[in-house]
Scaffold this motif. Structure first.
Motif, mmCIF file in Angstrom:
data_model
loop_
_atom_site.group_PDB
_atom_site.id
_atom_site.type_symbol
_atom_site.label_atom_id
_atom_site.label_comp_id
_atom_site.label_asym_id
_atom_site.label_seq_id
_atom_site.Cartn_x
_atom_site.Cartn_y
_atom_site.Cartn_z
ATOM 1 N N ALA A 74 -13.893 1.198 13.449
ATOM 2 C CA ALA A 74 -14.805 2.023 12.648
ATOM 3 C C ALA A 74 -15.391 1.216 11.499
ATOM 4 N N VAL A 75 -14.556 0.450 10.818
ATOM 5 C CA VAL A 75 -15.048 -0.378 9.706
ATOM 6 C C VAL A 75 -16.028 -1.428 10.213
ATOM 7 N N ALA A 76 -15.716 -2.069 11.340
ATOM 8 C CA ALA A 76 -16.613 -3.080 11.896
ATOM 9 C C ALA A 76 -17.950 -2.471 12.301
ATOM 10 N N ALA A 77 -17.909 -1.265 12.876
ATOM 11 C CA ALA A 77 -19.138 -0.605 13.320
ATOM 12 C C ALA A 77 -20.032 -0.220 12.151
ATOM 13 N N ILE A 78 -19.450 0.032 10.994
ATOM 14 C CA ILE A 78 -20.244 0.422 9.821
ATOM 15 C C ILE A 78 -20.645 -0.795 8.988
ATOM 16 N N ALA A 79 -19.701 -1.699 8.745
ATOM 17 C CA ALA A 79 -19.952 -2.823 7.841
ATOM 18 C C ALA A 79 -20.890 -3.864 8.439
ATOM 19 N N THR A 80 -20.882 -4.024 9.768
ATOM 20 C CA THR A 80 -21.725 -5.054 10.380
ATOM 21 C C THR A 80 -23.218 -4.745 10.233
ATOM 22 N N PRO A 81 -23.702 -3.570 10.636
ATOM 23 C CA PRO A 81 -25.137 -3.302 10.427
ATOM 24 C C PRO A 81 -25.527 -3.225 8.958
ATOM 25 N N LEU A 82 -24.648 -2.695 8.108
ATOM 26 C CA LEU A 82 -24.962 -2.651 6.677
ATOM 27 C C LEU A 82 -25.081 -4.060 6.103
ATOM 28 N N GLY A 83 -24.174 -4.935 6.491
ATOM 29 C CA GLY A 83 -24.254 -6.322 6.036
ATOM 30 C C GLY A 83 -25.494 -7.016 6.555
ATOM 31 N N ALA A 84 -25.871 -6.716 7.805
ATOM 32 C CA ALA A 84 -27.076 -7.324 8.380
ATOM 33 C C ALA A 84 -28.327 -6.855 7.640
ATOM 34 N N ALA A 137 -14.150 4.183 4.126
ATOM 35 C CA ALA A 137 -15.214 3.869 3.178
ATOM 36 C C ALA A 137 -14.850 2.678 2.298
ATOM 37 N N LEU A 138 -13.635 2.667 1.782
ATOM 38 C CA LEU A 138 -13.234 1.569 0.899
ATOM 39 C C LEU A 138 -13.081 0.253 1.653
ATOM 40 N N LEU A 139 -12.552 0.316 2.872
ATOM 41 C CA LEU A 139 -12.433 -0.907 3.663
ATOM 42 C C LEU A 139 -13.804 -1.427 4.083
ATOM 43 N N THR A 140 -14.754 -0.518 4.286
ATOM 44 C CA THR A 140 -16.118 -0.956 4.583
ATOM 45 C C THR A 140 -16.710 -1.700 3.396
ATOM 46 N N VAL A 141 -16.487 -1.174 2.196
ATOM 47 C CA VAL A 141 -16.958 -1.859 0.985
ATOM 48 C C VAL A 141 -16.303 -3.228 0.865
ATOM 49 N N ALA A 142 -15.021 -3.312 1.206
ATOM 50 C CA ALA A 142 -14.319 -4.595 1.136
ATOM 51 C C ALA A 142 -14.811 -5.581 2.186
ATOM 52 N N ALA A 143 -15.320 -5.080 3.314
ATOM 53 C CA ALA A 143 -15.763 -5.954 4.399
ATOM 54 C C ALA A 143 -17.215 -6.381 4.254
ATOM 55 N N ILE A 144 -18.019 -5.612 3.543
ATOM 56 C CA ILE A 144 -19.449 -5.897 3.439
ATOM 57 C C ILE A 144 -19.741 -7.286 2.855
ATOM 58 N N PRO A 145 -19.003 -7.784 1.850
ATOM 59 C CA PRO A 145 -19.297 -9.151 1.381
ATOM 60 C C PRO A 145 -19.220 -10.194 2.491
ATOM 61 N N TYR A 146 -18.253 -10.061 3.380
ATOM 62 C CA TYR A 146 -18.107 -11.033 4.467
ATOM 63 C C TYR A 146 -19.237 -10.905 5.475
ATOM 64 N N THR A 147 -19.567 -9.679 5.871
ATOM 65 C CA THR A 147 -20.647 -9.502 6.840
ATOM 66 C C THR A 147 -21.997 -9.896 6.235
ATOM 67 N N THR A 148 -22.191 -9.593 4.962
ATOM 68 C CA THR A 148 -23.458 -9.952 4.311
ATOM 69 C C THR A 148 -23.616 -11.461 4.219
ATOM 70 N N TYR A 149 -22.562 -12.151 3.840
ATOM 71 C CA TYR A 149 -22.642 -13.608 3.709
ATOM 72 C C TYR A 149 -22.948 -14.262 5.051
ATOM 73 N N LEU A 150 -22.224 -13.852 6.090
ATOM 74 C CA LEU A 150 -22.427 -14.468 7.398
ATOM 75 C C LEU A 150 -23.831 -14.181 7.933
ATOM 76 N N MET A 151 -24.285 -12.947 7.784
ATOM 77 C CA MET A 151 -25.622 -12.602 8.266
ATOM 78 C C MET A 151 -26.710 -13.226 7.390
ATOM 79 N N ALA A 186 -27.085 -12.326 18.045
ATOM 80 C CA ALA A 186 -25.852 -11.786 18.631
ATOM 81 C C ALA A 186 -24.601 -12.574 18.237
ATOM 82 N N PRO A 187 -24.598 -13.911 18.285
ATOM 83 C CA PRO A 187 -23.377 -14.628 17.851
ATOM 84 C C PRO A 187 -23.000 -14.350 16.403
ATOM 85 N N ALA A 188 -24.000 -14.300 15.510
ATOM 86 C CA ALA A 188 -23.714 -14.022 14.098
ATOM 87 C C ALA A 188 -23.231 -12.592 13.911
ATOM 88 N N LEU A 189 -23.839 -11.645 14.622
ATOM 89 C CA LEU A 189 -23.397 -10.257 14.538
ATOM 90 C C LEU A 189 -21.965 -10.106 15.035
#
Length: 262
Positions: A74-84, A137-151, A186-189
């Protein structure tokens, strides 16, 4: 062996060393998971068996495994598109005060998780937000820095020319997204999704405090058994189970990157 052959062999030795570096610490854990008794100074278990596995299952290990997997997905499904989306906006310069926005996005990396979770725990209780929703929600916030940086790195290397050429041929925005942007990224996502999954999968503090002890995941179960004595086999069995999903995802990501590089 000439210089060319040495250059060809070195990457193989590097991959073998990294594989050994990763696998070697897991050997004692696997041995503990399939042993009923392993006393010092024995180099191998004195009695083999699956008592630790049975105890882990009896203690709710399967439920914790399913709960951890669902939470991480669930966190990956939310944080990945938000970070992108955040990364694309930062790279394209479509947001005002990009430095401030980037600082807010990356702020969770600088804040102590224990202090944040402890402070938000009161807010969650008073607002009567379901604990599972709050944890996600909180884990998504914690994951967004990583997804944002990579994307952000991926969008920085992204060639917009493919999209411009497709538009001149009459392609719609949806078609460009499906046929050009997503396949090229796709590889970055996949890498961003893996990082978000790992953040949620390995979390202990936020899940424990915000979940109030009712949301029992694999890390919480491991910690509860590790706090006692004589539970080495159970802890080892749970630890092996905790390693399997990230390992499978890493192998899948490596395969995807090999396909993308062809």
């Amino acid at each position: 062996m000439n210089k060319v052959e040495v250059i060809r062999v070195l990457p193989r030795f590097g991959r073998a060393f990294l594989a050994l570096w990763f696998v070697l610490p897991l050997v004692p854990i696997v041995l503990w998971a399939v042993s009923n008794r392993w006393s010092f100074p024995g180099s191998v278990p004195q009695e083999w068996g699956f008592e630790g596995v049975r105890s882990a299952v009896a203690a709710g290990g399967i439920d914790a495994f399913v709960r951890s997997t669902s939470l991480a997905l669930a966190v990956a499904a939310i944080a990945t598109p938000l970070g992108a989306l955040a990364a694309r906006a930062l790279v394209n310069g479509t947001v005002r005060f990009p430095a401030l926005v980037a600082g807010i996005l990356f702020a969770p990396l600088a804040l102590p998780p224990f202090a944040v979770a402890l402070g938000l725990d009161v807010l969650v209780l008073r607002s009567r937000i379901p604990s599972t929703v709050a944890v996600i929600a909180l884990l998504t916030v914690a994951a967004i820095p990583y997804t944002t940086y990579l994307m952000r790195v991926a969008f920085g290397a992204y060639d917009i020319g493919y999209e411009e050429e497709a538009r001149t041929l009459g392609a719609s925005s949806l078609l460009i997204l499906r046929r050009i942007r997503i396949p090229l990224l796709a590889p970055a996502l996949a890498g961003a999704a893996l990082l978000a999954f790992l953040v949620a999968w390995s979390d202990y503090v936020i899940t424990l405090l915000i979940g109030g002890g009712r949301l029992v995941t694999v890390p919480i179960l491991v910690a509860s058994f590790a706090a006692g004595t004589g539970n080495d086999a159970v802890v080892a069995a749970l630890s092996v189970a905790a390693v399997v999903p990230p390992l499978l995802l890493v192998l899948m990501l490596a395969r995807l990157r090999r396909r993308a590089g062809r």
